[in-house]
Design a protein around this motif. Structure first.
Motif, PDB file in Angstrom:
ATOM      1  N   GLN A  10       0.947  -1.102   0.025  1.00 36.71           N
ATOM      2  CA  GLN A  10       0.076  -0.067   0.025  1.00 36.71           C
ATOM      3  C   GLN A  10       0.939   1.337  -0.094  1.00 36.71           C
ATOM      4  OE1 GLN A  10      -2.626   0.360   3.174  1.00 36.71           O
ATOM      5  NE2 GLN A  10      -3.677   2.149   2.520  1.00 36.71           N
ATOM      6  N   VAL A  11       0.604   2.247  -0.834  1.00 40.03           N
ATOM      7  CA  VAL A  11       1.290   3.485  -0.955  1.00 40.03           C
ATOM      8  C   VAL A  11       1.046   4.502  -0.107  1.00 40.03           C
ATOM      9  CG1 VAL A  11       1.855   5.363  -2.562  1.00 40.03           C
ATOM     10  CG2 VAL A  11       1.738   2.961  -3.515  1.00 40.03           C
ATOM     11  N   GLN A  12       1.830   4.935   0.769  1.00 39.79           N
ATOM     12  CA  GLN A  12       1.287   6.194   1.613  1.00 39.79           C
ATOM     13  C   GLN A  12       2.465   6.999   1.556  1.00 39.79           C
ATOM     14  OE1 GLN A  12       0.726   4.348   5.513  1.00 39.79           O
ATOM     15  NE2 GLN A  12      -1.057   5.230   5.391  1.00 39.79           N
ATOM     16  N   LEU A  13       1.990   8.345   1.529  1.00 41.40           N
ATOM     17  CA  LEU A  13       2.831   9.575   1.878  1.00 41.40           C
ATOM     18  C   LEU A  13       2.472   9.953   3.176  1.00 41.40           C
ATOM     19  CD1 LEU A  13       3.012  11.277  -1.896  1.00 41.40           C
ATOM     20  CD2 LEU A  13       4.721   9.773  -0.834  1.00 41.40           C
ATOM     21  N   VAL A  14       3.306  10.398   4.115  1.00 44.65           N
ATOM     22  CA  VAL A  14       3.055  11.110   5.169  1.00 44.65           C
ATOM     23  C   VAL A  14       3.873  12.160   5.583  1.00 44.65           C
ATOM     24  CG1 VAL A  14       2.914  10.693   7.922  1.00 44.65           C
ATOM     25  CG2 VAL A  14       2.415   8.610   6.062  1.00 44.65           C
ATOM     26  N   GLU A  15       3.045  13.207   5.707  1.00 50.83           N
ATOM     27  CA  GLU A  15       3.758  14.554   6.144  1.00 50.83           C
ATOM     28  C   GLU A  15       3.844  14.790   7.495  1.00 50.83           C
ATOM     29  OE1 GLU A  15       1.033  15.403   2.527  1.00 50.83           O
ATOM     30  OE2 GLU A  15       0.819  14.265   4.371  1.00 50.83           O
ATOM     31  N   SER A  16       4.863  15.569   7.891  1.00 51.00           N
ATOM     32  CA  SER A  16       5.237  15.675   9.407  1.00 51.00           C
ATOM     33  C   SER A  16       5.943  16.825   9.483  1.00 51.00           C
ATOM     34  CB  SER A  16       5.855  14.691  10.115  1.00 51.00           C
ATOM     35  OG  SER A  16       7.161  14.382   9.516  1.00 51.00           O
ATOM     36  N   GLY A  17       5.990  17.439  10.555  1.00 50.71           N
ATOM     37  CA  GLY A  17       6.870  18.618  10.901  1.00 50.71           C
ATOM     38  C   GLY A  17       6.103  19.886  10.916  1.00 50.71           C
ATOM     39  N   GLY A  18       4.866  20.179  10.748  1.00 51.49           N
ATOM     40  CA  GLY A  18       3.816  21.304  10.945  1.00 51.49           C
ATOM     41  C   GLY A  18       3.742  21.453  12.387  1.00 51.49           C
ATOM     42  N   GLY A  19       3.084  22.732  12.446  1.00 50.68           N
ATOM     43  CA  GLY A  19       3.071  23.130  14.092  1.00 50.68           C
ATOM     44  C   GLY A  19       2.592  24.500  14.054  1.00 50.68           C
ATOM     45  N   ALA A  58       7.383  11.392   4.111  1.00 50.40           N
ATOM     46  CA  ALA A  58       7.987  10.187   3.932  1.00 50.40           C
ATOM     47  C   ALA A  58       7.236   9.130   3.352  1.00 50.40           C
ATOM     48  CB  ALA A  58       8.009   9.720   5.306  1.00 50.40           C
ATOM     49  N   ALA A  59       7.717   8.258   2.527  1.00 52.64           N
ATOM     50  CA  ALA A  59       7.076   7.361   1.496  1.00 52.64           C
ATOM     51  C   ALA A  59       7.098   5.994   2.035  1.00 52.64           C
ATOM     52  CB  ALA A  59       7.341   7.732   0.255  1.00 52.64           C
ATOM     53  N   SER A  60       6.028   5.202   1.976  1.00 51.21           N
ATOM     54  CA  SER A  60       6.026   3.723   2.022  1.00 51.21           C
ATOM     55  C   SER A  60       5.384   3.450   0.853  1.00 51.21           C
ATOM     56  CB  SER A  60       5.533   3.475   3.175  1.00 51.21           C
ATOM     57  OG  SER A  60       4.196   3.650   3.465  1.00 51.21           O
ATOM     58  N   LYS A  90       5.736  33.653   7.294  1.00 53.36           N
ATOM     59  CA  LYS A  90       4.884  34.837   7.458  1.00 53.36           C
ATOM     60  C   LYS A  90       3.299  34.365   7.689  1.00 53.36           C
ATOM     61  CE  LYS A  90       7.419  37.013   3.570  1.00 53.36           C
ATOM     62  NZ  LYS A  90       7.171  37.725   2.233  1.00 53.36           N
ATOM     63  N   PRO A  91       2.574  35.052   8.314  1.00 53.63           N
ATOM     64  CA  PRO A  91       1.142  34.743   8.631  1.00 53.63           C
ATOM     65  C   PRO A  91       0.424  34.096   7.312  1.00 53.63           C
ATOM     66  CG  PRO A  91       1.707  36.549   9.718  1.00 53.63           C
ATOM     67  CD  PRO A  91       2.939  36.495   8.957  1.00 53.63           C
ATOM     68  N   GLU A  92       0.787  34.658   6.268  1.00 54.06           N
ATOM     69  CA  GLU A  92       0.125  34.256   4.909  1.00 54.06           C
ATOM     70  C   GLU A  92       0.678  32.875   4.657  1.00 54.06           C
ATOM     71  OE1 GLU A  92       1.816  37.232   5.452  1.00 54.06           O
ATOM     72  OE2 GLU A  92       2.831  37.771   3.710  1.00 54.06           O
ATOM     73  N   ASP A  93       1.653  32.302   5.065  1.00 55.62           N
ATOM     74  CA  ASP A  93       2.063  30.959   4.910  1.00 55.62           C
ATOM     75  C   ASP A  93       0.975  29.776   5.694  1.00 55.62           C
ATOM     76  OD1 ASP A  93       5.554  32.134   4.926  1.00 55.62           O
ATOM     77  OD2 ASP A  93       4.395  31.881   3.170  1.00 55.62           O
ATOM     78  N   THR A  94       0.301  30.389   6.436  1.00 56.83           N
ATOM     79  CA  THR A  94      -0.749  29.417   7.386  1.00 56.83           C
ATOM     80  C   THR A  94      -1.593  28.663   6.092  1.00 56.83           C
ATOM     81  OG1 THR A  94      -0.480  30.915   9.406  1.00 56.83           O
ATOM     82  CG2 THR A  94      -2.702  29.222   8.894  1.00 56.83           C
ATOM     83  N   ALA A  95      -1.438  27.256   6.347  1.00 54.77           N
ATOM     84  CA  ALA A  95      -2.021  26.588   5.594  1.00 54.77           C
ATOM     85  C   ALA A  95      -1.843  25.201   6.079  1.00 54.77           C
ATOM     86  CB  ALA A  95      -1.733  26.619   4.063  1.00 54.77           C
ATOM     87  N   VAL A  96      -2.727  24.171   5.189  1.00 54.31           N
ATOM     88  CA  VAL A  96      -2.408  22.639   5.347  1.00 54.31           C
ATOM     89  C   VAL A  96      -1.319  22.511   4.192  1.00 54.31           C
ATOM     90  CG1 VAL A  96      -3.287  20.544   5.321  1.00 54.31           C
ATOM     91  CG2 VAL A  96      -4.541  22.234   6.544  1.00 54.31           C
ATOM     92  N   TYR A  97      -0.307  21.869   4.546  1.00 47.64           N
ATOM     93  CA  TYR A  97       0.657  21.776   3.469  1.00 47.64           C
ATOM     94  C   TYR A  97       0.488  20.204   3.217  1.00 47.64           C
ATOM     95  CZ  TYR A  97       2.722  26.037   4.021  1.00 47.64           C
ATOM     96  OH  TYR A  97       2.956  27.259   3.801  1.00 47.64           O
ATOM     97  N   TYR A  98       0.676  19.797   1.928  1.00 46.45           N
ATOM     98  CA  TYR A  98       0.422  18.413   1.253  1.00 46.45           C
ATOM     99  C   TYR A  98       1.621  18.024   0.346  1.00 46.45           C
ATOM    100  CZ  TYR A  98      -4.345  19.016   2.489  1.00 46.45           C
ATOM    101  OH  TYR A  98      -5.670  19.361   2.927  1.00 46.45           O
ATOM    102  N   CYS A  99       2.146  16.944   0.422  1.00 39.80           N
ATOM    103  CA  CYS A  99       2.961  16.340  -0.519  1.00 39.80           C
ATOM    104  C   CYS A  99       2.546  15.555  -1.622  1.00 39.80           C
ATOM    105  CB  CYS A  99       4.395  15.775   0.068  1.00 39.80           C
ATOM    106  SG  CYS A  99       4.075  14.358   0.841  1.00 39.80           S
ATOM    107  N   ALA A 100       2.996  15.604  -2.814  1.00 32.77           N
ATOM    108  CA  ALA A 100       2.338  14.645  -3.756  1.00 32.77           C
ATOM    109  C   ALA A 100       3.458  14.147  -4.602  1.00 32.77           C
ATOM    110  CB  ALA A 100       1.274  15.473  -4.607  1.00 32.77           C
ATOM    111  N   ALA A 101       3.391  12.830  -5.229  1.00 32.37           N
ATOM    112  CA  ALA A 101       4.274  12.234  -6.125  1.00 32.37           C
ATOM    113  C   ALA A 101       3.607  12.172  -7.447  1.00 32.37           C
ATOM    114  CB  ALA A 101       4.644  10.867  -5.604  1.00 32.37           C
ATOM    115  N   GLY A 118      -0.416  12.915   0.220  1.00 31.70           N
ATOM    116  CA  GLY A 118      -0.344  12.811   1.666  1.00 31.70           C
ATOM    117  C   GLY A 118      -1.433  13.368   2.321  1.00 31.70           C
ATOM    118  N   GLN A 119      -1.853  13.112   3.586  1.00 30.60           N
ATOM    119  CA  GLN A 119      -2.900  13.514   4.302  1.00 30.60           C
ATOM    120  C   GLN A 119      -2.741  15.104   4.764  1.00 30.60           C
ATOM    121  OE1 GLN A 119      -0.507  12.087   5.817  1.00 30.60           O
ATOM    122  NE2 GLN A 119      -0.067  13.316   7.551  1.00 30.60           N
ATOM    123  N   GLY A 120      -1.734  15.524   4.768  1.00 25.83           N
ATOM    124  CA  GLY A 120      -1.448  17.115   4.958  1.00 25.83           C
ATOM    125  C   GLY A 120      -1.213  17.230   6.359  1.00 25.83           C
TER     126      GLY A 120
END
Length: 119
Positions: free
Chosen positions: A1-10, A23-25, A87-98, A110-112
């Motif tokens: 099963q293919v998965q992309l998992v984002e992390s590091g937000g906050g 990170a991919a699996s 910057k405040p305007e960078d506030t968002a949910v960030y996703y990676c994609a392959a 990924g799930q964001g």
């Protein structure tokens, strides 16, 4: 099963930094171009950055150019997005994609991870 998992937000103050990881699996990221996207509340998803399969080229949206850096570590099967001078305007949910080589679209997402820039 293919998965992309984002992390590091906050939550970070303006001017601060975060490093997002994708990170991919189930697939080898070295064979894919990888893109980072973001979506803020009430706004459409926008492309932030991408890196080609052989790292020969990178792309940055004008809004992040000079502040964000995309990179990959094939040994860890992970792609990173270093975000500085946030910057405040960078506030968002960030996703990676392959995007597969020779493909026509981003196939895996990924799930964001939430990034909030606020004092």
């Amino acid at each position: 099963q293919v998965q992309l998992v984002e992390s590091g937000g906050g939550l970070v103050q303006p001017g601060g930094s975060l490093r997002l990881s994708c990170a991919a699996s189930g697939l080898t990221l070295a064979y894919y171009a990888i893109g980072w996207f973001r979506q803020a509340p009430g706004k459409e998803r926008e492309g932030v950055s991408c890196i080609s399969v052989r790292d020969e080229s990178t792309y940055y949206a004008d809004s992040v150019k000079g502040r964000f850096t995309i990179s990959r570590d094939n040994a860890k099967n992970t792609v990173y997005l270093q975000m500085n001078s946030l910057k405040p305007e960078d506030t968002a949910v960030y996703y990676c994609a392959a995007y597969p080589k020779g493909g026509s679209k981003y196939e895996y997402w990924g799930q964001g991870t939430q990034v909030t820039v606020s004092s």
